[in-house]
Design an enzyme around this catalytic site. Sequence first.
Site, short mmCIF file in Angstrom:
data_model
loop_
_atom_site.label_atom_id
_atom_site.label_comp_id
_atom_site.label_asym_id
_atom_site.label_seq_id
_atom_site.Cartn_x
_atom_site.Cartn_y
_atom_site.Cartn_z
CD1 TRP A 61 0.52 -0.89 2.90
CD2 TRP A 61 -1.67 -0.76 4.21
NE1 TRP A 61 0.45 -0.81 4.09
CE2 TRP A 61 -0.88 -0.42 4.85
CE3 TRP A 61 -2.69 0.08 3.82
CZ2 TRP A 61 -0.68 -0.76 5.82
CZ3 TRP A 61 -3.03 0.20 4.85
CH2 TRP A 61 -2.56 -0.11 6.16
CG HIS A 69 -7.61 23.15 -7.26
ND1 HIS A 69 -8.82 23.00 -8.09
CD2 HIS A 69 -7.59 23.17 -5.92
CE1 HIS A 69 -10.02 24.22 -6.61
NE2 HIS A 69 -9.56 23.82 -5.64
CG HIS A 79 -11.37 27.10 -6.92
ND1 HIS A 79 -10.26 27.06 -6.04
CD2 HIS A 79 -10.98 26.88 -7.72
CE1 HIS A 79 -9.13 27.22 -6.92
NE2 HIS A 79 -9.40 26.85 -7.99
MN MN Z 1 -9.11 23.84 -10.52
#
Ligand code: MN
Length: 258
Positions: A61, A69, A79
């Site tokens: 893992w 973003h 945002h």
């Molecule tokens: Mn973005």
Amino acid sequence: MSVLATLAAALAGGQVRVIDLTHTLDPDFPVIILPPEFGQCARFRMEEVSHYDHRGPAWKWHNISMSEHTGTHFDAPVHWISGRDVPQGAVDEIPPDRFIGPVCVIDCSDEAARDDDFLLTPAHVEAWEARHGRIPPRAWVLMRTDWSKRRGAAYLNMGKDGPHSPGPSAEAIRLLVDDRDILGFGTETVGTDAGQGAHLSPPYPAHYILHGAGRYGLQCLANLDRLPPTGAVLVAAPLKIKGGTGSPLRVLALVEDA
Ligand code: MN
């Protein structure tokens, strides 16, 4: 048969195909670069926790980190400053029915090939509608530019005066939000706005207008050349990050065989 049983049968039978519009999360995939006085978006990073070894004999893992973003990602209303007070404006608050909707694909690939700074205008949108019909309410509108096929420095396409990549004009986004009532707008480039979007009015009009109206953005999309102009259904569900402004996600399109 019920609508969902018909859909399940069409998926099993191959009459409805699933197209992946997502880039692979990869440390080498470029992220947006802002002027140096601003905070910066982090690239994708992955560290190994175990690999069937002394750290975990039967399992492998990773721990991962990235910006909200990074890579193919979703922009939520919070945002942008214009969307800071929009109700249900963070990714964990958005009603889940907004994550599925019809798709209109506006092919700007020829224009973008000729002009890195191509801007989608209302005239382009109306010309598209004259051929394909009016954009329905609550649709995703995706701007195809084939920018996703670019590699390395050509993707951000940075010049001395900043990045050069295509995007929508303020007037086109106003038309789509105010008159067409779209759910969101998506691009193949690193942002929903053009590379030179800082110089438009308002600056970064896609971010400003979409998010101020409670609509969503998708960017760094791929494979838009595999979608029909109309008729596909988009599935784009961001991670449920508390107060999150966006999220990397898997974007899928359901496409019916012609
Ligand atoms: Mn973005």
